[in-house]
Design an enzyme around this catalytic site. Sequence first.
Site, short mmCIF file in Angstrom:
data_model
loop_
_atom_site.label_atom_id
_atom_site.label_comp_id
_atom_site.label_asym_id
_atom_site.label_seq_id
_atom_site.Cartn_x
_atom_site.Cartn_y
_atom_site.Cartn_z
N CYS A 114 18.42 -16.55 -17.77
CA CYS A 114 17.82 -17.56 -16.87
C CYS A 114 18.09 -17.26 -15.40
O CYS A 114 17.47 -17.86 -14.52
CB CYS A 114 18.33 -18.95 -17.22
SG CYS A 114 17.90 -19.42 -18.90
N HIS A 254 17.19 -23.45 -11.02
CA HIS A 254 16.70 -23.14 -12.36
C HIS A 254 16.52 -24.47 -13.11
O HIS A 254 17.38 -25.34 -13.08
CB HIS A 254 17.72 -22.24 -13.06
CG HIS A 254 17.47 -22.09 -14.52
ND1 HIS A 254 16.21 -21.81 -15.01
CD2 HIS A 254 18.29 -22.21 -15.59
CE1 HIS A 254 16.28 -21.74 -16.34
NE2 HIS A 254 17.52 -21.99 -16.70
N ASN A 284 12.59 -25.49 -20.02
CA ASN A 284 13.32 -24.36 -19.46
C ASN A 284 12.54 -23.07 -19.77
O ASN A 284 12.48 -22.65 -20.91
CB ASN A 284 14.72 -24.32 -20.09
CG ASN A 284 15.58 -23.17 -19.61
OD1 ASN A 284 15.09 -22.25 -18.95
ND2 ASN A 284 16.85 -23.21 -19.94
O1 UT7 Z 1 19.12 -22.11 -19.04
C1 UT7 Z 1 20.38 -21.62 -19.38
C2 UT7 Z 1 21.41 -22.60 -19.15
N1 UT7 Z 1 21.27 -23.67 -20.08
C3 UT7 Z 1 21.81 -24.81 -19.80
O2 UT7 Z 1 22.37 -24.92 -18.74
C4 UT7 Z 1 21.76 -25.92 -20.83
C5 UT7 Z 1 23.00 -26.76 -20.68
N2 UT7 Z 1 23.17 -27.80 -21.64
C6 UT7 Z 1 22.40 -28.90 -21.72
O3 UT7 Z 1 21.41 -29.01 -21.03
C7 UT7 Z 1 22.85 -30.03 -22.60
O4 UT7 Z 1 24.16 -29.78 -23.05
C8 UT7 Z 1 21.92 -30.29 -23.84
C9 UT7 Z 1 20.62 -30.89 -23.39
C10 UT7 Z 1 21.69 -28.99 -24.57
C11 UT7 Z 1 22.60 -31.29 -24.77
O5 UT7 Z 1 22.89 -32.49 -24.07
P1 UT7 Z 1 24.35 -33.13 -24.17
O6 UT7 Z 1 24.31 -34.39 -23.43
O7 UT7 Z 1 25.34 -32.09 -23.73
O8 UT7 Z 1 24.47 -33.45 -25.72
P2 UT7 Z 1 25.53 -32.90 -26.77
O9 UT7 Z 1 25.28 -31.47 -27.07
O10 UT7 Z 1 26.92 -33.31 -26.35
O11 UT7 Z 1 25.12 -33.76 -28.03
C12 UT7 Z 1 25.24 -35.20 -28.03
C13 UT7 Z 1 24.66 -35.71 -29.34
C14 UT7 Z 1 25.20 -34.97 -30.56
O12 UT7 Z 1 25.33 -35.94 -31.60
P3 UT7 Z 1 26.77 -36.58 -31.94
O13 UT7 Z 1 27.65 -35.42 -32.29
O14 UT7 Z 1 27.20 -37.28 -30.69
O15 UT7 Z 1 26.46 -37.49 -33.08
C15 UT7 Z 1 24.07 -34.02 -30.92
O16 UT7 Z 1 24.05 -33.71 -32.31
O17 UT7 Z 1 23.22 -35.52 -29.34
C16 UT7 Z 1 22.85 -34.85 -30.55
N3 UT7 Z 1 21.66 -34.04 -30.27
C17 UT7 Z 1 20.42 -34.52 -30.38
N4 UT7 Z 1 19.95 -35.74 -30.73
C18 UT7 Z 1 18.62 -35.90 -30.73
C19 UT7 Z 1 21.61 -32.75 -29.86
N5 UT7 Z 1 20.32 -32.39 -29.70
C20 UT7 Z 1 19.57 -33.47 -30.01
C21 UT7 Z 1 18.20 -33.71 -30.04
N6 UT7 Z 1 17.76 -34.94 -30.39
N7 UT7 Z 1 17.29 -32.78 -29.69
#
Ligand code: UT7
Length: 327
Positions: A114, A254, A284
């Site tokens: 990225c 980005h 993204n």
């Molecule tokens: O481009 C390269 C660089 N990339 C990035 O910088 C991406 C960086 N990361 C992010 O943007 C975020 O971490 C995400 C969008 C990927 C995830 O958001 P988050 O607020 O960090 O969520 P999380 O991974 O901590 O997950 C929270 C909850 C989890 O459930 P539990 O364990 O709390 O029950 C996940 O299983 O959200 C759940 N979850 C979803 N729920 C519904 C993860 N993906 C989804 C989904 N829909 N698509």
Amino acid sequence: MNIMSKIVGMGSSVPKKRLTNFDLEKMVDTSDEWIFTRTGVKERRIADPGTTVAELAAPAAIDALKMAGVDSKELDLIICATSTPDMMFPSTACAIQALIGAAECPAFDLLAACSGFVYSLSVADQFIRSGSSKTVLLVASEIYSKMINWEDRGTCVLFGDGSAAIVLQANNNSEGVLGSEIHSDGKFGSFIKAGGMPKRHNFSSEPQVEADYFVVMKGSHTFKVAVKKMTDVSLSLLEKLTISPAEIDLIIPHQANERIMKAVAKSLNVDEGKVFNNIAGYGNTSAASIPLAMTEAYMANRINKGDLVLTVAFGGGLTWGANLIRF
Ligand code: UT7
């Protein structure tokens, strides 16, 4: 005389097919509400099967050349930032060179995930400042949809396909890239990765592909490092150029996550209104996200002559970097 790299043309090209959050609700256990509030994405574009990364890029390159008033035969360097190339070789840059009818200039791909655009702009700028090149085409083109596990809700809601291009020309009147700073840290390579490469030679004539072909990501780990590194590299570059964050007219980060963009703006103490964000429509698009946003910002008159624009990115590698541009 001080030679600088001026952006004289921009173009973008995205697939027609839109995949909305509501479409994704039917594919994995997710919701429009979760995706939009956690990322800012509403929909993303998906390339037709069989479309190559170079074919997606060619119209963007042609539009950028047209805006610059440059014939493809005048190009003396083509760089393509991509982490989703069509083939190991020829490079995507060479394929684009053939599609746009450029002459025998050097053409190569640059892989920094990225951060591909900020890395490539830094490299293109070195070619121009050294006098090696006068007119450079920088294309960023990605088809992530072919590398996504469409059963993994942690990644499939984030990425989209797209291309964008800029034309840079050597210039003596203090307009252009004022400076760049790029970094990487391979220790954190496991945070975001994708396989897709042939396995080590095993005396077999059968095609062998890594089991971890798809994009995998440790989302929340990546999130925290992204905010810190994008802030740090922005401040470091600005300090070197003796420019304060308050002087920046527009930040084009980005487009990985709207919350990351807002957190970086807050850490830099820059008003959110100065951060260009088009993530809702594209998700993204990896290396393509910054030039796609830049082209849209320019067309919407959000970038004017004399403006100071900061581009900053973070991605797999881990890689990160920033460029400061005077338009
Ligand atoms: O481009 C390269 C660089 N990339 C990035 O910088 C991406 C960086 N990361 C992010 O943007 C975020 O971490 C995400 C969008 C990927 C995830 O958001 P988050 O607020 O960090 O969520 P999380 O991974 O901590 O997950 C929270 C909850 C989890 O459930 P539990 O364990 O709390 O029950 C996940 O299983 O959200 C759940 N979850 C979803 N729920 C519904 C993860 N993906 C989804 C989904 N829909 N698509």
